[in-house]
Each structure stands twice: as structure tokens, then as C-alpha cells.
Enzyme design. Structure first.
Site, PDB file in Angstrom:
ATOM      1  N   ARG A 197       0.823  -1.226   0.000  1.00  0.00           N
ATOM      2  CA  ARG A 197       0.000   0.000   0.000  1.00  0.00           C
ATOM      3  C   ARG A 197       0.852   1.268   0.000  1.00  0.00           C
ATOM      4  NH1 ARG A 197      -3.240  -3.606  -0.422  1.00  0.00           N
ATOM      5  NH2 ARG A 197      -5.379  -3.573   0.355  1.00  0.00           N
ATOM      6  N   SER A 233     -10.196  -0.052   3.718  1.00  0.00           N
ATOM      7  CA  SER A 233      -9.342  -0.179   4.908  1.00  0.00           C
ATOM      8  C   SER A 233      -8.840   1.188   5.335  1.00  0.00           C
ATOM      9  CB  SER A 233      -8.125  -1.047   4.596  1.00  0.00           C
ATOM     10  OG  SER A 233      -8.518  -2.303   4.148  1.00  0.00           O
ATOM     11  N   GLU A 258      -3.976   4.141   6.381  1.00  0.00           N
ATOM     12  CA  GLU A 258      -3.833   3.854   4.954  1.00  0.00           C
ATOM     13  C   GLU A 258      -4.423   5.002   4.145  1.00  0.00           C
ATOM     14  OE1 GLU A 258      -5.231   2.190   1.483  1.00  0.00           O
ATOM     15  OE2 GLU A 258      -5.803   0.445   2.666  1.00  0.00           O
TER      16      GLU A 258
HETATM   17  N1  EPU Z   1     -10.251  -9.917  11.023  1.00  0.00           N
HETATM   18  C1  EPU Z   1     -10.844  -9.878  12.262  1.00  0.00           C
HETATM   19  N2  EPU Z   1     -11.775  -8.899  12.519  1.00  0.00           N
HETATM   20  C2  EPU Z   1     -12.125  -8.000  11.588  1.00  0.00           C
HETATM   21  C3  EPU Z   1     -11.522  -8.043  10.306  1.00  0.00           C
HETATM   22  C4  EPU Z   1     -10.575  -9.012  10.042  1.00  0.00           C
HETATM   23  O1  EPU Z   1     -10.556 -10.676  13.129  1.00  0.00           O
HETATM   24  O2  EPU Z   1     -12.983  -7.163  11.883  1.00  0.00           O
HETATM   25  C5  EPU Z   1      -9.265 -10.986  10.730  1.00  0.00           C
HETATM   26  C6  EPU Z   1      -9.937 -12.115   9.985  1.00  0.00           C
HETATM   27  O3  EPU Z   1     -10.207 -13.141  10.867  1.00  0.00           O
HETATM   28  C7  EPU Z   1      -8.906 -12.584   8.982  1.00  0.00           C
HETATM   29  C8  EPU Z   1      -7.884 -11.475   8.922  1.00  0.00           C
HETATM   30  O4  EPU Z   1      -8.264 -10.488   9.869  1.00  0.00           O
HETATM   31  O5  EPU Z   1      -8.282 -13.728   9.501  1.00  0.00           O
HETATM   32  C9  EPU Z   1      -7.776 -10.854   7.554  1.00  0.00           C
HETATM   33  O6  EPU Z   1      -9.030 -10.304   7.158  1.00  0.00           O
HETATM   34  P1  EPU Z   1      -9.374 -10.036   5.623  1.00  0.00           P
HETATM   35  O7  EPU Z   1      -9.071 -11.222   4.821  1.00  0.00           O
HETATM   36  O8  EPU Z   1     -10.737  -9.459   5.570  1.00  0.00           O
HETATM   37  O9  EPU Z   1      -8.316  -8.980   5.146  1.00  0.00           O
HETATM   38  P2  EPU Z   1      -7.707  -7.692   5.839  1.00  0.00           P
HETATM   39  O10 EPU Z   1      -6.299  -7.979   6.182  1.00  0.00           O
HETATM   40  O11 EPU Z   1      -8.585  -7.207   6.899  1.00  0.00           O
HETATM   41  C10 EPU Z   1      -6.727  -6.782   3.568  1.00  0.00           C
HETATM   42  C11 EPU Z   1      -6.745  -5.506   2.798  1.00  0.00           C
HETATM   43  C12 EPU Z   1      -8.079  -5.325   2.080  1.00  0.00           C
HETATM   44  C13 EPU Z   1      -8.275  -6.506   1.153  1.00  0.00           C
HETATM   45  C14 EPU Z   1      -8.222  -7.810   1.972  1.00  0.00           C
HETATM   46  C15 EPU Z   1      -8.259  -9.046   1.101  1.00  0.00           C
HETATM   47  C16 EPU Z   1      -5.231  -4.014   3.964  1.00  0.00           C
HETATM   48  C17 EPU Z   1      -5.084  -2.787   4.798  1.00  0.00           C
HETATM   49  N3  EPU Z   1      -6.468  -4.376   3.664  1.00  0.00           N
HETATM   50  O12 EPU Z   1      -7.723  -6.660   4.587  1.00  0.00           O
HETATM   51  O13 EPU Z   1      -8.001  -4.154   1.296  1.00  0.00           O
HETATM   52  O14 EPU Z   1      -9.509  -6.422   0.457  1.00  0.00           O
HETATM   53  O15 EPU Z   1      -6.974  -7.863   2.708  1.00  0.00           O
HETATM   54  O16 EPU Z   1      -7.077  -9.198   0.394  1.00  0.00           O
HETATM   55  O17 EPU Z   1      -4.220  -4.600   3.568  1.00  0.00           O
HETATM   56  C18 EPU Z   1      -8.454  -1.812   1.169  1.00  0.00           C
HETATM   57  O18 EPU Z   1      -7.251  -1.639   1.045  1.00  0.00           O
HETATM   58  O19 EPU Z   1      -9.260  -0.842   1.175  1.00  0.00           O
HETATM   59  C19 EPU Z   1      -8.974  -3.171   1.366  1.00  0.00           C
HETATM   60  C20 EPU Z   1     -10.247  -3.408   1.589  1.00  0.00           C
END
Ligand code: EPU
Length: 335
Positions: free
Chosen positions: A161, A235, A331
């Protein structure tokens, strides 16, 4: 070139915040940009889809909206096509176009809000793919000199990012065109757990790029609020990286800690997990809130002010720091 004075940016930012710009100008071509650069309206801010910015007060000077359009194949070999896209195109329009032409590489990046010109700035990414993976080069105009410059992948210094346009060159260039290298023989990335699950539920063994895109769209729609209905900018925080001993201490205290080992020897912790664990998921203060399905996303339920969302973000950051000793990084760009 049409100059709008005292223009409300409510429809120009996905948080739906009512913020006034002293001047607002849409740029449709490089000629129009050159014309603008011969004028002086004070401080210049560049807006793409307005999907990664939190506006906290009225803006003096001028806001330029990138409206440079056009998508075309500029070079083709047997395995790949180089596609040129105007910086003002909507990112998801480009994804839809690529699916129709059967060109692969960005299907995992379906439904990401925002413009093509903004995509390299924060190296957009989702479900195991980043812009960096398909990026070829870009064309940009330096605001100070009006000079056109081409940036290779190395020049952009992409990271998670992040790129040179968020650091050393922040606010200095207007991105006119982005060139991507898309595949004709596809190498799908379906490693993300939920994509695999959706494909297998539908008995799809050898998915097409359209089927992968459909799976991504259904995951996003189930987890992430639609900015057309509830203001948000995806995010709000980056997922932090910490050192191994820090992660070990965390796991001793919270055995259920979610973590991913990184190739650089560090450990990535999902910010969404930290924020949820700190008790913020679904919390609301006035119209500013932390989303109930994905704690990483801050939302405007209607009439929140930018400052209220920013204050909530600072409170969340302080409480995560206190509980886990981890400093979250925004971000989203704060204006
Ligand atoms: N999780 C929680 N609680 C929450 C959200 C997530 O416990 O409220 C845990 C979930 O259990 C999961 C882990 O966090 O094991 C990862 O969650 P998720 O797969 O939803 O991905 P993320 O790391 O929260 C990132 C990106 C997203 C992207 C997703 C999928 C960043 C900052 N965000 O989110 O990007 O869609 O992975 O690849 O890296 C964006 O940049 O706007 C965005 C939405």
C-alpha cells in the site's frame, strides 16, 4: 477548462463528507492540464475517485479532478497485451473491460473503488494480488514544470500500500496514463481461502477469470460496506508488521492471535483483528463508526464530519497501542 468556485465535494469522496473546495476543476486531457498549469489558484490537490481520502476541513486553493479517459491495447504479443488507461477511468471499469477482452491479471482486484490514476499511488491490492504484479509503466506530468515523465516499475518503488507517490513525490505529479501488462494465458491466483471455498461450493475446478472476478465480488459484497450506501474508504489502517519476539509475547497473552509470517522475517497482524479485539468493531459515536463486519473500515452513517471520523481513528489507534504495543498506520490520506 471550467472553473467551479465554492464547490461541495460531497459526491467526490466516498466518505460522503460535505467539504467545500475554493476552486474545483475537472481535467479531461493533457492539453487541459497544460492550460491549467499556466494559471495560479494557490495550493493544488489532486482527486481521483476520492476513495482513499478523509477530508477534515474546507480546502483553500484548487482541487483538480482527474477525468482523463480511454482504455486501449497499445502492444500485443502472443502471451500478453500492454493496455493503456487514462488516469481518470474508474478502476472497476478497467477490470470489466479486461474481463470482456479475456485479458487476465486484475480479476482479483475487482470492485476496488477509485480511479486508475490513484491505483499506483497506494499500490492497490486484494486477495493475493497487487497492482505491482501487472504494472508496466505510467505517464505523469510534473505540476511544478509541466514536464511529462515516464515512470518504470522500479521508479515507482512499490511496497505494501505504498509507492514513491506517497512519499518523496507526494502531490508533485498528475498521473495521466497507466500501462498494465495483462495475460492472454492466465495464471490465476486463487490461494485466498474464501475464493477457494466459493469456487469449490460452485463445483468450479478450472475457473475462468470471470469466475474468479465473480467470487471476489461476492466476498467484497459480503464483508465490505458499499460506499454508495454507507460512506467509507475501505481499509482505514494498514496491516502492521511486527518482530517475531513481539508476536511471541502477543501469542502468550492472546493465544488466538491471527498472524502471517512474511518473507522479510517479520510477522503481519491483521489490523481488523487488533481493532476487533480492542472492542471497537460495530462501535458508533454519532454518525462516525467502526464497521460491524470488518473492523478495519471506518464509516460515515450519514452526517458525520471528517474530524469526527479522524478522532475515532485516533482513539482506535491509541487503544490498540495501549493493549498490544502496536502503532497502527493510516492507509487513508487525511486532508
Ligand atoms: N479480522 C478480524 N476482525 C475484523 C476483520 C478481520 O478478526 O474485523 C481478521 C480475519 O479473521 C482474517 C484477517 O483479519 O483472519 C484478515 O481479514 P481479511 O481477509 O478481511 O483482510 P484484511 O487484512 O482485513 C486486507 C486488505 C483489504 C483486502 C483484503 C483481502 C489491507 C489494509 N487491507 O484486509 O483491502 O480487500 O486484505 O485481500 O491490507 C483496502 O485496502 O481498502 C482493502 C479493503
Amino acid at each position: 477548462m471550467v472553473i467551479k468556485k465554492h464547490y461541495n465535494l460531497k459526491r467526490q469522496n466516498t466518505f460522503g463528507l460535505s467539504v467545500m473546495a475554493e476552486h474545483f476543476i475537472e481535467i479531461h486531457s493533457t492539453d487541459e492540464l497544460s492550460e491549467f498549469l499556466n494559471t495560479d489558484f494557490g495550493e493544488i490537490r489532486i482527486l481521483g475517485g476520492g476513495s482513499n481520502v478523509l477530508m477534515t476541513s474546507d480546502l483553500q486553493g484548487v482541487v483538480l479532478k482527474n477525468e482523463i479517459k480511454g482504455i486501449e491495447i497499445v502492444e500485443e504479443i502472443s502471451s500478453h497485451a500492454i493496455v493503456s488507461t487514462g488516469g481518470g477511468e474508474e478502476w472497476h471499469n478497467l477490470v470489466l473491460w479486461s474481463l470482456e477482452k479475456n485479458l487476465g491479471g486484475i480479476e482479483n482486484l475487482s470492485l476496488i473503488p477509485g480511479s486508475v490514476g490513484a491505483a499506483p499511488i497506494q499500490n492497490i491490492g486484494a486477495y493475493g494480488v497487487e497492482l505491482n504484479d501487472v504494472f508496466h509503466h505510467l505517464e505523469a506530468v510534473e505540476l511544478a514544470s509541466g514536464k511529462v515523465r515516464l515512470f518504470t516499475k522500479e521508479d515507482c518503488q512499490f511496497a505494501y500500500r505504498d509507492s514513491i507517490f506517497k512519499r518523496k513525490l507526494k502531490g508533485k505529479y498528475f498521473i495521466t496514463k497507466v500501462f498494465l501488462k495483462l495475460t492472454k494465458q492466465h495464471q490465476l491466483n486463487t490461494s485466498y481461502g474464501t475464493i477457494k471455498e466459493i469456487l469449490s461450493q460452485n463445483n468450479i475446478l478450472n475457473p475462468t477469470i470471470k469466475e474468479v472476478s465473480r467470487a471476489v465480488i461476492s466476498i467484497r459484497q459480503s464483508k465490505l460496506p458499499d460506499p454508495k450506501r454507507i460512506g467509507n474508504s475501505g481499509s482505514f489502517f494498514k496491516n502492521p508488521e511486527i518482530e517475531v519476539p513481539h508476536c511471541q509475547r502477543l501469542r502468550a497473552e492472546f493465544p488466538e492471535t491471527v498472524f502471517y509470517e512474511m518473507p522479510n522475517g517479520k510477522v503481519k497482524i491483521p489490523a481488523g483483528w487488533l481493532i476487533e479485539k480492542a472492542g471497537w468493531k460495530g462501535k458508533r459515536s454519532g454518525d462516525a463508526g467502526c464497521h460491524e463486519n470488518q473492523a478495519l473500515v471506518l464509516v460515515n452513517y450519514g452526517n458525520a464530519k471528517g474530524e469526527e471520523i479522524r478522532d475515532l481513528a485516533f482513539q482506535i489507534r491509541a487503544s490498540v497501542k495501549e493493549m498490544f504495543g502496536i502503532e497502527l498506520i493510516f492507509e487513508v490520506n487525511i486532508w
